[in-house]
Structures are given as structure tokens and as C-alpha cells.
Design a protein around this motif. Structure first.
Motif, PDB file in Angstrom:
ATOM      1  N   MET A   1       0.744  -1.077  -0.049  1.00 28.68           N
ATOM      2  CA  MET A   1       0.056  -0.115   0.003  1.00 28.68           C
ATOM      3  C   MET A   1       0.728   1.225   0.129  1.00 28.68           C
ATOM      4  SD  MET A   1      -3.311  -0.594   2.571  1.00 28.68           S
ATOM      5  CE  MET A   1      -3.750  -2.356   2.662  1.00 28.68           C
TER       6      MET A   1
ATOM      7  N   VAL B   1      -7.600  -6.870  -0.068  1.00 33.24           N
ATOM      8  CA  VAL B   1      -6.826  -6.116   0.772  1.00 33.24           C
ATOM      9  C   VAL B   1      -6.277  -7.056   1.945  1.00 33.24           C
ATOM     10  CG1 VAL B   1      -6.625  -4.089   2.554  1.00 33.24           C
ATOM     11  CG2 VAL B   1      -7.912  -4.153   0.396  1.00 33.24           C
TER      12      VAL B   1
ATOM     13  N   CYS C   1      -4.443  -6.872   5.285  1.00 32.76           N
ATOM     14  CA  CYS C   1      -3.943  -5.837   6.341  1.00 32.76           C
ATOM     15  C   CYS C   1      -3.789  -6.348   7.772  1.00 32.76           C
ATOM     16  CB  CYS C   1      -4.804  -4.646   6.307  1.00 32.76           C
ATOM     17  SG  CYS C   1      -4.286  -2.994   7.124  1.00 32.76           S
TER      18      CYS C   1
ATOM     19  N   LEU D   1      -3.977   1.265  11.338  1.00 29.68           N
ATOM     20  CA  LEU D   1      -3.296   0.624  10.411  1.00 29.68           C
ATOM     21  C   LEU D   1      -1.800   0.541  10.502  1.00 29.68           C
ATOM     22  CD1 LEU D   1      -5.493   2.897   7.687  1.00 29.68           C
ATOM     23  CD2 LEU D   1      -5.544   0.546   8.180  1.00 29.68           C
TER      24      LEU D   1
ATOM     25  N   ALA E   1       0.419   1.619   5.579  1.00 30.92           N
ATOM     26  CA  ALA E   1      -0.741   1.853   4.804  1.00 30.92           C
ATOM     27  C   ALA E   1      -1.215   3.208   5.087  1.00 30.92           C
ATOM     28  CB  ALA E   1      -1.837   0.634   5.428  1.00 30.92           C
TER      29      ALA E   1
ATOM     30  N   PHE F   1      -4.190   5.481   2.724  1.00 29.23           N
ATOM     31  CA  PHE F   1      -5.700   5.650   3.439  1.00 29.23           C
ATOM     32  C   PHE F   1      -5.959   7.293   3.280  1.00 29.23           C
ATOM     33  CE2 PHE F   1      -5.614   1.341   3.708  1.00 29.23           C
ATOM     34  CZ  PHE F   1      -7.013   0.947   3.331  1.00 29.23           C
TER      35      PHE F   1
ATOM     36  N   VAL G   1     -11.474  -8.591   1.950  1.00 29.43           N
ATOM     37  CA  VAL G   1     -10.477  -8.035   3.160  1.00 29.43           C
ATOM     38  C   VAL G   1     -10.154  -9.760   4.022  1.00 29.43           C
ATOM     39  CG1 VAL G   1     -10.182  -7.117   5.259  1.00 29.43           C
ATOM     40  CG2 VAL G   1     -11.379  -5.939   3.154  1.00 29.43           C
TER      41      VAL G   1
ATOM     42  N   CYS H   1     -10.072  -1.026   6.825  1.00 35.21           N
ATOM     43  CA  CYS H   1      -9.893  -0.892   5.464  1.00 35.21           C
ATOM     44  C   CYS H   1     -11.216  -1.245   4.746  1.00 35.21           C
ATOM     45  CB  CYS H   1      -8.983  -2.203   4.978  1.00 35.21           C
ATOM     46  SG  CYS H   1      -7.406  -1.794   5.294  1.00 35.21           S
TER      47      CYS H   1
ATOM     48  N   LYS I   1     -13.409   1.815   5.036  1.00 35.92           N
ATOM     49  CA  LYS I   1     -13.180   2.874   4.191  1.00 35.92           C
ATOM     50  C   LYS I   1     -13.576   2.696   2.830  1.00 35.92           C
ATOM     51  CE  LYS I   1     -11.175   6.042   5.223  1.00 35.92           C
ATOM     52  NZ  LYS I   1     -12.029   7.379   5.646  1.00 35.92           N
TER      53      LYS I   1
END
Length: 151
Positions: free
Chosen positions: A36, A52, A54, A62, A66, A70, A87, A106, A109
Motif C-alpha cells: 500500500m 486487501v 492488512c 493501520l 498503509a 488511506f 479483506v 480498510c 473505508k
């Protein structure tokens, strides 16, 4: 349809997990994988399927790498209507209040910008004996990528 895997990691676990997902999906899909921190929000393409991967860092945040991606989403507020994503979050249930919060941030968002989450939202728990790569490979095999059509 291309599969774009974006990973956000602090210690490298999410990167290795994303690579395992890429390996399993590359047999049947065109796959691209990006940190990212090296991916520009303007490069999100609704014709691609996004995965994603994460981790969660600190107090449910995060990972550092990342954050710029974002922040771009927050600054630009792109319309992600039509973008499909899945995700795979990584966390540790020892941190009960913030368990897997990175992956949830994530998902929230992307969905908040109009994207549609598909498949199971995977939540890896580092307090189990299961390796993240193993859980991710099994999860990736269940994703309905082949049933999706390009926008």
C-alpha cells in the motif's frame, strides 16, 4: 479480470500472507500485488477485483505503510462504486478491544466510498496455532472471483 492485492504490514506478516494469496490465485487469474505504501489511490480500477491484506498495529491502527494510501482516500474521496473487494485482516485476540481493527478500517473505508465487499471478511488470530499463510490460502480459494463480471 485482474486481481489486485494490496497489503499493509508493519513486520512483514501481511506481505508474506498476501504473497501466499497471490500464489494460489495466479493459477487461474492475472494477479498483481502491491505494498500500500507504493500504491496510489488514483490507480484503483473498478474493473479489477481488489484483495486487501492488512495487519493491525499499535492500539488498533493501520500499519505505518498503509497510512499514506488511506490518507489519499480521505483527501480525494474517490467514487468507488462498482469496485469489488475482499479483506483478510491480521490481528491478535489478546488485544480484545482492537482485535483485527486494521482490516476493519480498510473495509469501512472502501465501503464508505461506494465499494462492495464480497466473500467472508477473514480475521486471522495470531493467538492460534494456525499459520496466517495457511488460513489465507484456504480463504482465497473460497472467494467468488470467478463469478464476478467486469464492470
Amino acid at each position: 479480470m485482474r486481481v489486485v492485492i494490496l497489503f499493509g504490514t508493519e513486520m512483514g506478516t501481511a506481505e508474506r500472507t498476501a504473497e501466499a494469496v497471490a500464489d494460489v490465485l495466479a493459477a487461474s487469474h492475472d494477479v498483481a500485488i502491491y505494498d500500500m505504501s507504493d500504491f496510489d489511490a488514483d490507480d484503483l480500477d473498478i474493473r479489477d477485483f481488489h484483495i486487501v491484506v492488512c495487519s493491525t498495529y499499535g492500539s488498533g491502527d493501520l500499519p505505518t505503510g498503509a497510512e499514506p494510501f488511506f490518507a489519499q482516500l480521505d483527501d480525494r474521496l474517490p467514487d468507488l462504486t462498482g469496485l469489488r473487494f475482499a479483506v483478510f485482516g491480521l490481528g491478535d485476540s489478546v488485544y480484545d478491544d482492537t482485535f483485527n481493527r486494521g482490516g476493519e478500517i480498510c473495509a469501512e473505508k472502501f465501503a464508505g466510498l461506494g465499494a462492495t465487499q464480497v466473500g467472508e471478511h477473514a480475521r486471522y488470530d495470531a493467538s492460534t496455532p494456525i499459520r496466517p499463510r495457511d488460513q489465507a490460502v484456504e480463504w482465497a480459494r473460497t472467494l467468488p472471483i470467478g463469478t464476478l463480471t467486469s464492470a
